[in-house]
Design a protein around this motif. Structure first.
Motif, PDB file in Angstrom:
ATOM      1  N   UNK A  37       0.864  -1.119   0.044  1.00  0.00           N
ATOM      2  CA  UNK A  37      -0.195  -0.128   0.024  1.00  0.00           C
ATOM      3  C   UNK A  37       0.971   1.227  -0.173  1.00  0.00           C
ATOM      4  N   UNK A  38       1.953   1.219   0.675  1.00  0.00           N
ATOM      5  CA  UNK A  38       2.800   2.431   0.769  1.00  0.00           C
ATOM      6  C   UNK A  38       3.660   2.864  -0.694  1.00  0.00           C
ATOM      7  N   UNK A  79       1.987   2.319  -3.349  1.00  0.00           N
ATOM      8  CA  UNK A  79       0.884   2.825  -4.303  1.00  0.00           C
ATOM      9  C   UNK A  79       1.087   4.314  -3.790  1.00  0.00           C
ATOM     10  N   UNK A  80       1.390   4.642  -2.588  1.00  0.00           N
ATOM     11  CA  UNK A  80       1.436   6.109  -2.241  1.00  0.00           C
ATOM     12  C   UNK A  80       2.826   6.741  -3.027  1.00  0.00           C
ATOM     13  N   UNK A  89      -6.086   5.283   3.060  1.00  0.00           N
ATOM     14  CA  UNK A  89      -4.822   4.743   2.210  1.00  0.00           C
ATOM     15  C   UNK A  89      -4.768   3.255   2.456  1.00  0.00           C
ATOM     16  N   UNK A 140      -2.153  10.239   2.325  1.00  0.00           N
ATOM     17  CA  UNK A 140      -2.009   9.564   3.829  1.00  0.00           C
ATOM     18  C   UNK A 140      -1.334   8.245   3.601  1.00  0.00           C
ATOM     19  N   UNK A 156      -0.214   4.434   4.867  1.00  0.00           N
ATOM     20  CA  UNK A 156      -0.884   3.117   5.575  1.00  0.00           C
ATOM     21  C   UNK A 156       0.002   3.100   6.891  1.00  0.00           C
TER      22      UNK A 156
END
Lengths: 85, 564
Positions: A45-46, A48-49, B180, B483, B485
């Motif tokens: 997920x990070x 993706x950020x 997120x 944001x 995660x």
């Protein structure tokens, strides 16, 4: 491409808090998840950020990221083709 | 067995239990689709209070969270004659994030934002309670944890009555965090359905007033419950559902299963939760019991959900009905379960409520109408086998100071590298988590082999919780919206319990409690009641608190069951 890979690795080390790791310790072709780097679902997920924040690429879900996040080379390749910033 | 003397639900669908039940019975939902929500970009579907209703509940000088709790508790109290001002009446709150939303509006210390334990004290003082309020923060199973704690304190004779209120409020803080995690559905959620896309966040408060059983009364009772940890991953449930199944089996043997009218599932409508939960229900023998859920009416109300959802089930069984799962069409999970898709009749008066949460914890609670046999408290003896103290000055183990090179926050990585270095997510943790992780790690390393994983427990009390991570999370979406995660996960203070559980395979009960101060007497009471109720063979317990990078303290001990 080499410059992009170097920057990308630094961004990943920073965002994923890979303590004590340097860019040259990350193999460009090694799998990032499971064996290899051993990243987990929160790391995915990070990533993706990172794509969104630095390259303007919006992935909807970790499932979409599965093929993109196979290795550093895969991510860099995807960024080069799809980046909007 | 503890009697439920009165209830309240305060939600966007109404301000009393009766109003909420009537709305749910008519199939109404609090969920609204909004473009842009609480200042965040994007499209969200949330369960949010309409302005007019909110205005009735909001108190001046109090945060929205505090206002909701005060309203809900007051309304529930109006149905009983429980003496609030008696030292033998407890106030126990269950919340994942309490008034965290206020933090965005009050970046400095002097705003409305209070740490959850201090907010609880303000609420208790306002309502006239004199006992020290206890706030359980176990993410989505906070409601179940708060009820179990209340039941134990009453069973141990420490209190005669307990007011238990679970509450959480919608905030940009929580919305950005779950965004997120890519966990949010842009449309109304559909638990257990093939087409489910994720959860919706809601808000509300729900209160149960618990007292000792009164054999004359034909009231609903909290019969039994089990909390545990699946020790798999901090943000993902074990796919087999083994942790939740183990909790259900503890409270529901075949005799009890035969009494069940229904199961009120957690049913968040995320792909992972519902799949895991279906496997757990099926493997624990509940596959044929009609199963319903309420998240498509309210969204996920976190701390409130574990109280709000059982109250609605009690109302429906009082009417002889099992309510259909709103929005459900086709089963989209692999565990063979019986989702209630249309209104069903029943004359049974018992049900199980299940819950699972970030941090790896699971809960199953059994409710039944009418009285039953009282479980005798167990007599057990424990001894302290090891202690750890950490503060910015240094580390001591069993009272002996251990020489280290660093001081302050840099102590923690040094301790980690020197004594633990176990490939965990240590370097991704905030200071509070790091402190808890190394403190408990020093106690757990090489000492737990003689206890089975499910007989190991964890109880941590704190004042400031994850406040440092909270401020960091705010910075990820207050100017630009990115944001993170990895940062958000640290804002749930119980998540570190999951980290510890995974590393040391602690599969018994893991609980995080937030207090108005680091009060030894309160910790001792919590410790005694936890040991008596769960009889672990090993328990790690104590205080962990971080006020700032330079002010922190861990004071922890390992207790073991004394061999006779």
């Amino acid at each position: 491409m080499e410059e992009l890979i170097e920057i990308l690795k630094l961004q990943i080390i920073d965002a994923l808090n890979l303590e004590g790791m340097t860019p040259d310790q990350i193999d460009n072709d090694a799998p990032l998840f499971g064996e290899g780097m051993g990243l987990d679902s929160i790391d995915a997920l990070e990533l993706i950020v990172i794509l969104d924040k630095h390259y303007g690429i919006k992935l909807k879900s970790p499932a979409e990221g599965k093929t993109v996040f196979q290795s550093i080379n895969c991510i860099a390749d995807y960024i080069q083709k799809n980046r909007t910033k | 067995m503890t009697r439920i003397a009165a209830t309240n639900i305060t939600s966007p669908l109404g301000l009393t239990t009766a109003e909420n039940y009537a709305a749910v019975r008519q199939g109404k939902s609090a969920l609204r689709e909004l473009d842009g929500c609480l200042g965040l970009p994007g499209h969200f579907c949330v369960g949010i209070f309409p302005d007019a209703l909110r205005a009735q509940v909001q108190l001046e000088g109090f945060s929205w969270y505090e206002s909701l709790v005060i309203w809900s508790v007051k309304e529930a109290l109006s149905h009983t004659d429980i003496p609030v001002s008696s030292p033998r009446t407890a106030l126990i709150l269950g919340t994942a994030t309490a008034g965290i939303g206020e933090l965005a509006e009050t970046p400095e210390k002097d705003g409305l934002y209070l740490a959850p334990g201090l907010a609880a004290k303000k609420i208790a003082d306002t309502l006239g309670f004199v006992s020290t309020p206890i706030t359980v923060s176990n993410a989505c199973i906070s409601g179940a944890t708060a009820q179990m704690l209340a039941q134990r304190l009453i069973a141990a004779g420490i209190y005669d009555a307990a007011v238990v209120c679970g509450a959480d409020v919608l905030s940009s803080f929580v919305l950005a965090g779950f965004d997120s995690f890519k966990a949010l559905s842009p449309v109304e959620c559909r638990p257990f359905d093939m087409e489910r896309l994720g959860l919706n966040i809601g808000e509300g408060a729900a209160t149960l007033i618990l007292t000792k059983e009164n054999e004359q009364a034909d009231d609903w009772c909290l019969v039994d419950g089990c909390l545990n940890n699946d020790a798999y991953h901090v943000s993902a449930p074990i796919p087999s559902g083994d942790g939740l199944a183990r909790a259900i089996r503890k409270v529901a043997d075949p005799d009890r299963i035969s009494l069940l009218a229904c199961v009120t599932a957690h049913g968040t409508a995320t792909l992972f939760n519902d799949q895991m939960e279906s496997k757990a229900l099926a493997s624990a023998g509940l596959g044929d019991i009609p199963t319903t859920a309420f998240k498509s009416h309210f969204g996920h109300t976190f701390g409130a959900s574990g109280i709000l959802e059982p109250i609605l089930t009690m109302c429906s069984l009082d009417e002889g009905k099992i309510l259909p799962l709103r929005g459900f069409e086709e089963l989209g999970v692999s565990g063979k379960i019986s989702i209630c898709s249309c209104l069903q009749e029943t004359d049974k008066k018992a049900f199980i409520k299940t819950q699972s949460a970030f941090g790896g914890c699971n809960g199953a609670v059994l409710y039944q109408k009418g009285s039953g046999p009282e479980a005798a408290p167990k007599q057990t003896l424990y001894e302290t086998v090891k202690t750890v103290e950490i503060d910015p000055e240094g580390l001591s183990v069993d009272g002996q100071s251990i020489p280290l090179e660093n001081q302050g926050a840099a102590l923690l990585p040094e301790i980690f590298k020197k004594y633990l270095a176990d490939g965990s997510r240590f370097f991704k943790m905030d200071l509070f988590s790091r402190l808890a992780y190394v403190g408990t790690g020093l106690l757990a390393k090489d000492t737990l082999e003689d206890s089975a994983p499910e007989d190991r427990g964890l109880l941590i009390c704190t004042l400031n919780g994850s406040v440092l991570a909270d401020r960091k999370h705010l910075s990820t979406f207050s100017e630009e919206y990115y944001p993170s995660p990895a940062i958000f996960i640290n804002t749930l203070p119980n998540v570190v319990l999951g980290e510890i559980a995974v590393t040391h395979q602690i599969q018994g009960e893991t609980t995080l409690v937030m207090l108005p101060s680091l009060d030894d007497a309160c910790l001792e009471t919590l410790l005694r009641t936890t040991l008596a109720a769960t009889t672990p063979s090993a328990l790690i317990a104590g205080f962990v608190d971080c006020e700032s990078e330079n002010v922190f303290r861990a004071s922890l001990k390992l207790l073991k069951l004394k061999k006779r």
